[in-house]
Write an enzyme that holds these catalytic residues in place. Structure first.
Site, PDB file in Angstrom:
ATOM      1  N   ARG A 100       2.062  -1.645   9.375  1.00  0.00           N
ATOM      2  CA  ARG A 100       2.632  -2.271  10.572  1.00  0.00           C
ATOM      3  C   ARG A 100       4.127  -2.530  10.469  1.00  0.00           C
ATOM      4  NH1 ARG A 100       0.654  -8.387   9.494  1.00  0.00           N
ATOM      5  NH2 ARG A 100       1.431  -8.419   7.383  1.00  0.00           N
ATOM      6  N   TYR A 148      10.365   7.891  -2.017  1.00  0.00           N
ATOM      7  CA  TYR A 148      11.175   8.142  -3.199  1.00  0.00           C
ATOM      8  C   TYR A 148      10.371   8.841  -4.264  1.00  0.00           C
ATOM      9  CZ  TYR A 148      14.922   5.644  -1.194  1.00  0.00           C
ATOM     10  OH  TYR A 148      15.918   5.278  -0.347  1.00  0.00           O
TER      11      TYR A 148
END
Ligand code: FMN
Length: 367
Positions: free
Chosen positions: A273, A177
């Protein structure tokens, strides 16, 4: 809480005396019709998760009204207009009544985003938060001419958030963003984003302008930032992701180093992850933790044991929990008692039906 559980030990974040380190991660809930938070639901939702000395970060809250935001992210709250300030105030009051610290996450959606980019649950441009591969395009640029206007929107929104009673603001620079450090691959070069080294410079410049404006408005002691840096490295494997990922990592590191110059209160980073298979505690945020002088918050895929390890070993000061905190409004207490955890219900992550369902109806432990 008197405990040897690392996550439940006190911590001083700037002027805020936190009694534990279990942070509510920002979670979009899409239950604010017309962009206005509904105190009767939102106050309950947030105060359910508030504890004395706890730290909560609000769902992403728009700093301006753009068509893309309206079209693609229905019923997300805003903080640019007086009615938003008025509606947030009772929500913030309810959280403060429980003694928690509450920051507002400030979010800008570029004016032009492609339709296929609309999913909010993603944590990277390529991967939805639950690990499904999505064929997403890269973030679109915001025309250069918009940049000063957007900086001003962030500044005004930060002021509004503090006027609504929030203790501070978190600039959303993750998930590709706008202020993100991980916009690599965007097609256009301009003042605010795009691909390649040149535009990386532009992005750093733009991010710096936003940070500077927000810090100038409300003070660095009230400002945090959320960053990621692994958007093209969905497995967390830099070698597989190639040179682009290294560039992204360098870019994020440069932004983190600049934060020190502003004395920004905290830096909140997402583990790589979460964007792929579970990798265990990767330690991939360690260089950022070392580079940043303030409070460091890690998040993404944490459970209690890993959170304790992260805090115990000094890898992070605080750990933000998303899905676990959503499904377990009394998460710190459950950690304290090592109690079983409720599962989250993906079907009700985002609004639509009865606003209470999947929002304020997750059960507490029987007392
Ligand atoms: C329903 C949902 C909404 C989310 N909304 C936001 C958001 O508004 N802002 C943000 O920065 N991250 C958002 N995220 C990402 C979470 O803050 C968090 O990084 C992610 O869920 C991984 O952490 P967890 O494994 O503890 O859930 C959202 C995630 C979920 C599941």
């Amino acid at each position: 809480m008197k405990t040897s559980i690392p996550l439940l030990t006190p911590y001083k974040m700037g002027e805020f005396e936190l009694s534990h380190r279990v942070v509510l991660a920002p979670l979009t809930r899409q239950r604010s019709p017309g962009g206005v938070p509904q105190p009767q639901h939102a106050a309950v939702y947030y105060s359910q998760r508030a504890t004395a000395g706890g730290f909560l970060i609000s769902e992403a809250t728009l700093v301006s009204d753009t068509a893309a935001a309206r079209e693609y992210f229905g019923d997300v709250p805003g903080i640019w207009a007086p009615e938003h300030v008025d509606s947030w105030r009772p929500v913030v009051d309810a959280v403060h009544a429980k003694g928690a610290v509450f920051f507002c996450q400030l979010w800008h959606v570029p004016r032009r985003r492609r339709q296929e980019e609309k999913i909010m649950q993603q944590v990277s441009p390529q991967m939805s938060f639950d690990g499904r591969r999505e064929e997403l395009s890269s973030p679109r640029r915001v025309a250069a001419v918009d940049a000063p206007g957007v900086v001003e929107c962030f500044r005004a929104a930060a002021r509004n958030a503090v006027d609504a009673g929030f203790d501070g603001v978190e600039i959303l620079g993750a998930n590709a963003y706008f202020v993100s450090s991980s916009n690599a691959g965007a097609e256009d070069d301009d003042e605010t984003g795009g691909g390649g080294i040149e535009s990386s410079r532009s992005r750093i410049r733009f991010a710096t302008e936003v940070i500077s404006a927000v810090v100038g408005e409300v003070g660095a002691h009230r400002v945090g930032i959320r960053l990621d840096q692994f958007s093209s490295s969905t497995s967390g494997d830099l070698a597989a992701a190639g040179a682009g990922a290294e560039e992204e990592e360098d870019l994020a590191l440069e932004i983190v180093e600049r934060l020190n110059g502003y004395g920004v209160l905290y830096c909140h980073m997402i583990e790589p992850r979460v964007a792929g298979r579970r990798l265990g505690l990767s330690r991939r945020l360690a260089p950022f933790r070392e580079a940043f002088g303030g409070t460091f918050i890690a998040s993404g895929g944490y459970r209690r044991e890993e959170g304790d390890r992260a805090v115990g070993e000094g890898y992070a000061d605080l750990v933000a929990f998303g899905r676990l905190f959503l499904a377990n409004p009394d998460l710190p207490r459950r950690f304290e008692l090592d109690a079983p955890l409720n599962d989250c219900d993906k079907a009700t992550f985002y609004g639509g039906g009865d606003p209470a369902v999947g929002y304020t109806d997750y059960p507490f432990l029987a007392s």
